[in-house]
Structure formats: C-alpha cells, structure tokens
Design an enzyme around this catalytic site. Structure first.
Site, mmCIF file in Angstrom:
data_model
loop_
_atom_site.group_PDB
_atom_site.id
_atom_site.type_symbol
_atom_site.label_atom_id
_atom_site.label_comp_id
_atom_site.label_asym_id
_atom_site.label_seq_id
_atom_site.Cartn_x
_atom_site.Cartn_y
_atom_site.Cartn_z
ATOM 1 N N ALA A 69 -36.494 -40.493 4.584
ATOM 2 C CA ALA A 69 -37.111 -39.172 4.395
ATOM 3 C C ALA A 69 -36.437 -38.456 3.234
ATOM 4 O O ALA A 69 -35.299 -38.747 2.874
ATOM 5 C CB ALA A 69 -36.992 -38.347 5.675
ATOM 6 N N ASP A 70 -37.165 -37.516 2.668
ATOM 7 C CA ASP A 70 -36.606 -36.658 1.641
ATOM 8 C C ASP A 70 -37.167 -35.257 1.829
ATOM 9 O O ASP A 70 -38.356 -35.095 2.124
ATOM 10 C CB ASP A 70 -36.929 -37.173 0.244
ATOM 11 C CG ASP A 70 -36.113 -36.455 -0.815
ATOM 12 O OD1 ASP A 70 -34.888 -36.646 -0.826
ATOM 13 O OD2 ASP A 70 -36.677 -35.696 -1.607
#
Length: 198
Positions: A69-70
C-alpha cells in the site's frame, strides 16, 4: 491455492490494522523509493507505487500473496509526503491548518505464480482545525509527525488537529482493510491467524 500472505510494508500502523482483524500474515519491507509525478492522476500514482513495492518483494516470495500500500496527503494540487526535516513538517502543518485535504491510499495484491494482480484505491476527506504555532511546535517535539505523510498521524496525537473526516478512517491510517478483505474474498483467500516478521 497457496495462501501465504506477506504485507510488504515497514509501517507499524498497517501491521496493527492486519493484526486487529486477526489476519494470518508475515511482513517485510520493500526498498522501493516513493516518487511522484504531479502530471499523473494522483489515484494512479499511489497504486503504481504500491505495485512497485509489491513486485519488489515478490522477486523473493513469488509463491505468496503480496499486499502493498501507499498513502499520500493531497491538498490544493500539492502532494504531501513524509517530511524531510523539522522545517518541512512545520511547513506542511501550517499549510494544512484550517483546510480540507484528501488522504488517498492505493493498495495492490499480487501473486506472481498465479498471475494475479488486483489493485484499488480509497480516498477520505480530512478537515483540520486552525492550528497555532504552539500546537504545531508541541506536536513536532513529540517526533510523531516525522515519518508520516502530511506530517501527522490521525491514530496518534495528530487526532487533536482533526475536526472531522468524511470517508474511511482506516484509509487515513494507511490501509482500507474493508476493501482489502473484499479482494481476499474475491480471490478465495482465507486470511485469519497470526503474524511474524520474515
């Protein structure tokens, strides 16, 4: 289908979200650098960076389901990542003071052996109170903002700055787990158990 799950993240917040749900996972970090191009749609960028993290880890663990994830903070066409130093953190918090900003988290789930690539993003609006110099300096002295996008942590002392949110709280923390579990269900992954570092 093999169901080993690896969270490609060094973020304690994301590990806490996984653990809270009882997800059976291992975790490791990616060496991918977060780079953004303001000419591309912001939603595509967070998913692209998440994919880079996932495929970096999948080079070693190609049999596993890799989750990456970012998260970025976006305000008035400006991307706010992690502050470089104290001055940068002060500037970010001053900029966010009294405004609405968006927190966008992109998520990618891949399995190289099964040629699986699922991605999505989620977006939450966060409204900040008007901050004064004393509040900002107090917060920076806590050192909490120094490794957080936008220089604050909604799950920590930074919650004092938040007037309201519209959207998913977990997205602001760094991982919209409800949507992630929908992807797991789609892929037939039964994720529950425990976790450990690899």
């Amino acid at each position: 289908m093999y169901q080993k799950i690896i969270l490609a993240s060094g973020s304690p917040r994301r590990r806490e979200l996984f653990t809270r749900l009882g997800i059976n996972f291992q975790y490791t970090t990616s060496a991918t650098k977060e780079e953004f191009n303001e000419n591309e749609p912001i939603e595509q960028q967070v998913m692209k960076v998440a994919a880079m993290k996932a495929y970096d880890v999948a080079r070693i663990y190609d049999e596993a389901f890799i989750v990456a994830a970012d998260t970025i903070v976006y305000c008035e066409n400006r991307i706010l990542g992690k502050p470089r130093d104290v001055k940068d953190a002060q500037d970010m918090l001053n900029f966010l003071s009294g405004k609405m900003h968006e927190v966008i988290t992109g998520v990618v789930v891949i399995n190289k052996n099964h040629n699986i690539h699922e991605q999505f993003y989620d977006k939450t609006e966060v409204y900040f109170k008007k901050l004064n110099k004393e509040m900002i300096n107090w917060y920076i002295d806590s050192e909490e903002p120094m490794d957080k996008a936008g220089a604050y942590a909604i799950q920590g002392k930074g919650s004092l700055f938040v007037e309201k949110i519209i959207g998913n709280y977990d997205t602001v923390v760094g991982l919209p787990v409800g949507k992630l579990l929908e992807v797991f269900a789609k892929l037939g992954i039964r994720p529950y158990g425990g976790f450990h570092e690899i």
